[in-house]
Scaffold this motif. Structure first.
Motif, PDB file in Angstrom:
ATOM      1  N   ALA A 249       0.868  -1.210  -0.206  1.00 58.70           N
ATOM      2  CA  ALA A 249       0.240   0.247   0.052  1.00 58.70           C
ATOM      3  C   ALA A 249       0.787   1.478  -0.361  1.00 58.70           C
ATOM      4  N   ASN A 250       1.837   1.389   0.996  1.00 60.42           N
ATOM      5  CA  ASN A 250       2.973   2.342   0.375  1.00 60.42           C
ATOM      6  C   ASN A 250       3.439   2.838  -0.510  1.00 60.42           C
ATOM      7  N   ILE A 251       3.675   1.488  -1.565  1.00 60.51           N
ATOM      8  CA  ILE A 251       4.618   1.678  -2.359  1.00 60.51           C
ATOM      9  C   ILE A 251       3.642   2.072  -3.557  1.00 60.51           C
ATOM     10  N   ALA A 252       2.618   1.601  -3.192  1.00 56.93           N
ATOM     11  CA  ALA A 252       1.425   2.004  -4.162  1.00 56.93           C
ATOM     12  C   ALA A 252       1.093   3.701  -4.631  1.00 56.93           C
ATOM     13  N   ASN A 253       1.321   3.910  -2.882  1.00 53.25           N
ATOM     14  CA  ASN A 253       0.670   5.442  -2.638  1.00 53.25           C
ATOM     15  C   ASN A 253       1.934   6.362  -3.078  1.00 53.25           C
ATOM     16  N   GLY A 254       2.966   5.960  -3.135  1.00 58.20           N
ATOM     17  CA  GLY A 254       4.355   6.471  -3.879  1.00 58.20           C
ATOM     18  C   GLY A 254       4.582   5.888  -4.481  1.00 58.20           C
ATOM     19  N   VAL A 255       4.540   5.094  -5.450  1.00 60.21           N
ATOM     20  CA  VAL A 255       4.152   5.454  -7.503  1.00 60.21           C
ATOM     21  C   VAL A 255       3.862   5.017  -7.975  1.00 60.21           C
ATOM     22  N   ASN A 256       2.402   5.141  -7.394  1.00 55.67           N
ATOM     23  CA  ASN A 256       1.003   4.809  -8.360  1.00 55.67           C
ATOM     24  C   ASN A 256       1.358   3.424  -9.402  1.00 55.67           C
ATOM     25  N   PRO A 257       1.564   2.401  -9.254  1.00 54.71           N
ATOM     26  CA  PRO A 257       2.467   1.367 -10.318  1.00 54.71           C
ATOM     27  C   PRO A 257       1.132   1.114 -11.287  1.00 54.71           C
ATOM     28  N   GLU A 258       0.785   0.222 -12.533  1.00 52.34           N
ATOM     29  CA  GLU A 258       0.017   0.173 -13.201  1.00 52.34           C
ATOM     30  C   GLU A 258       0.132  -1.181 -12.422  1.00 52.34           C
ATOM     31  N   ARG A 259       0.469  -1.865 -12.050  1.00 59.06           N
ATOM     32  CA  ARG A 259       1.160  -3.585 -11.277  1.00 59.06           C
ATOM     33  C   ARG A 259       2.160  -4.014 -10.660  1.00 59.06           C
ATOM     34  N   ILE A 260       1.597  -4.754  -9.640  1.00 57.40           N
ATOM     35  CA  ILE A 260       3.090  -5.260  -8.790  1.00 57.40           C
ATOM     36  C   ILE A 260       2.715  -6.823  -9.236  1.00 57.40           C
ATOM     37  N   VAL A 261       3.928  -7.057  -9.157  1.00 56.15           N
ATOM     38  CA  VAL A 261       4.305  -8.773  -9.182  1.00 56.15           C
ATOM     39  C   VAL A 261       4.490  -8.446  -7.329  1.00 56.15           C
ATOM     40  N   ILE A 262       4.824  -9.997  -7.017  1.00 55.19           N
ATOM     41  CA  ILE A 262       5.443 -10.655  -6.363  1.00 55.19           C
ATOM     42  C   ILE A 262       6.188 -11.944  -5.921  1.00 55.19           C
ATOM     43  N   GLY A 263       7.279 -11.965  -6.059  1.00 59.88           N
ATOM     44  CA  GLY A 263       8.128 -13.042  -6.801  1.00 59.88           C
ATOM     45  C   GLY A 263       9.024 -13.777  -5.452  1.00 59.88           C
ATOM     46  N   GLY A 264       9.742 -14.739  -5.826  1.00 62.12           N
ATOM     47  CA  GLY A 264      10.116 -15.355  -5.223  1.00 62.12           C
ATOM     48  C   GLY A 264       9.364 -16.987  -4.427  1.00 62.12           C
ATOM     49  N   PRO A 265       9.959 -17.196  -3.329  1.00 61.50           N
ATOM     50  CA  PRO A 265       9.647 -19.186  -3.221  1.00 61.50           C
ATOM     51  C   PRO A 265       8.606 -18.235  -2.666  1.00 61.50           C
ATOM     52  N   ILE A 266       7.842 -17.314  -1.433  1.00 64.29           N
ATOM     53  CA  ILE A 266       6.659 -17.133  -0.953  1.00 64.29           C
ATOM     54  C   ILE A 266       5.932 -16.970  -2.114  1.00 64.29           C
ATOM     55  N   ALA A 267       5.368 -16.485  -2.887  1.00 73.00           N
ATOM     56  CA  ALA A 267       4.661 -16.486  -4.294  1.00 73.00           C
ATOM     57  C   ALA A 267       3.876 -17.405  -4.981  1.00 73.00           C
ATOM     58  N   ALA A 268       4.944 -18.954  -4.056  1.00 72.34           N
ATOM     59  CA  ALA A 268       3.902 -20.269  -4.426  1.00 72.34           C
ATOM     60  C   ALA A 268       3.138 -20.122  -3.321  1.00 72.34           C
TER      61      ALA A 268
END
Length: 388
Positions: free
Chosen positions: A321-340
């Motif tokens: 939420a902090n990143i979204a409010n600061g950057v206003n991205p079109e898309r956020i992608v979550i990676g790493g082993p925990i993405a499963a």
């Protein structure tokens, strides 16, 4: 005083433009390349002839035509050479060999535990060279051989200089990685933050802008892509959102700060949530398959593991939420082993975004990356800076 570009330099610029277009739009005809680049047909034909001679481009048959002669279609030659990608994490090192289109043709995962032994730069160098040499030996014959190696590191690095300022969970500082490795290799070496490497992969899969990649491992790293380019900041350390404060009197982080996001939204946090539920021994340590084991237990219906993943998702949501409010991205992608664990993470993240984000940021696209996003992005460093 205005500067003019000589014909040789201009040809190189045009050649790179044509190469990039064929790479991204294959199969494509010469006339289409001319139309899309604005270069005249003669220039395009000459540049394409160079690329065919160098075996980076091949002719693959005829396209359709409403009238007249059918155009010859061009395709980038994925087998013209190979790249090596390395993803260094705290509990494992993954090394891949990819073709020039990024397709993985060989992969090796080496379990390791930096948390139990403070590795020196010399020891990490030995590991990297051993893994790179082993994968390089698997490369098929090709016109250009191995064009380079890209290394994703979990910390603060400078892509331009090849310097690792600080790898916080490995405790290596001020190490000139590229110089150290290049002495022993016959091809160039590139380094970048693991979040930036993941962002390169995510952008290729979903060309959105701005795009933010969040790599969740023992720590949390992020990468930002704006207009197709990784945003690295003044000295290459932009995107260190894992160390933004989300609790002013929170847990002590290895970086020396208190209340860093990664202390609540990483694998080490997930281990703590399971320990608090009596599912792990207090002395338990993280291992290379930790996230996989947790997700498997959740899939099997273990409520404690499901709740731990949901808790993790909630804290991921706060940072996102902090990143979204600061950057206003079109898309956020979550990676790493925990993405499963997306089945439990996504609803929790969405719930937090609804309460903590503003306006359109509440509805930002949330995706989960493939397992090899970071290591593929590391290999892509070579392609992006040697070919495209």
């Amino acid at each position: 005083m205005s500067k003019t570009m000589d014909s040789t330099a201009m040809r190189q610029v045009n050649k790179k433009l044509v190469t990039q277009l064929i790479y991204e739009r294959s199969p494509v005809s010469r006339i289409s390349v001319s139309q899309m680049t604005g270069l005249n047909k003669a220039t395009v034909s000459s540049l394409v002839d160079d690329l065919i001679r160098d075996q980076y481009v091949i002719e693959v048959g005829y396209g359709r035509s409403r009238r007249g002669r059918k155009p010859v279609m061009l395709e980038f030659n994925a087998k013209a050479g190979y790249c090596i990608g390395v993803n260094v994490q705290i509990t494992y090192v993954t090394t891949v060999l990819t073709d020039l289109m990024g397709q993985i043709v060989h992969k090796h995962v080496r379990p390791i535990d930096f948390s139990q032994h403070q590795f020196s730069a010399a020891e990490l160098k030995h590991i990297l060279l051993t893994e790179i040499d082993a994968v390089a030996a698997k490369a098929p014959a090709s016109p250009h051989g191995i064009i380079g190696a890209g290394i994703a590191l979990p910390g603060m690095v400078n892509f331009e200089t090849g310097l690792a300022y600080y790898l916080p969970n490995i405790e290596i500082t001020e190490w000139d990685v590229c110089q150290a490795l290049s002495k022993h290799l016959t091809f160039p070496v590139f380094i970048d933050n693991d979040g930036n490497c993941g962002a390169l992969s995510a952008y290729r899969a979903h060309p959105s802008t701005p795009l933010v990649f969040v790599n969740v491992g023992i720590g949390v790293g992020t990468g930002i892509v704006i207009d197709g380019e990784v945003f690295r900041g003044y000295k290459g350390i932009a995107g260190e959102f894992g160390h933004m404060t989300i609790s002013t009197i929170g847990l002590l982080c290895r970086c020396g700060n208190y209340g860093c996001w990664e202390q609540y939204a990483s694998e080490q946090a997930l281990l703590r949530y399971l320990q608090e539920r009596g599912q792990m021994e207090a002395s338990a340590d993280l291992e290379s398959q930790f996230a996989q084991i947790v997700v498997e237990r959740a899939v099997q219906g273990d409520v404690h593991y499901q709740e731990a993943l949901t808790t993790l998702g909630g804290y991921l949501g706060i940072g996102i939420a902090n990143i979204a409010n600061g950057v206003n991205p079109e898309r956020i992608v979550i990676g790493g082993p925990i993405a499963a664990g997306a089945a439990w993470l996504r609803p929790a993240i969405r719930s937090v975004l609804r309460h903590r984000s503003i306006l359109s940021n509440k509805d930002v696209e949330i995706d989960f990356a493939e397992e090899d996003a970071v290591v593929s992005g590391a290999a892509r460093l070579c392609i992006a800076h040697l070919i495209l």
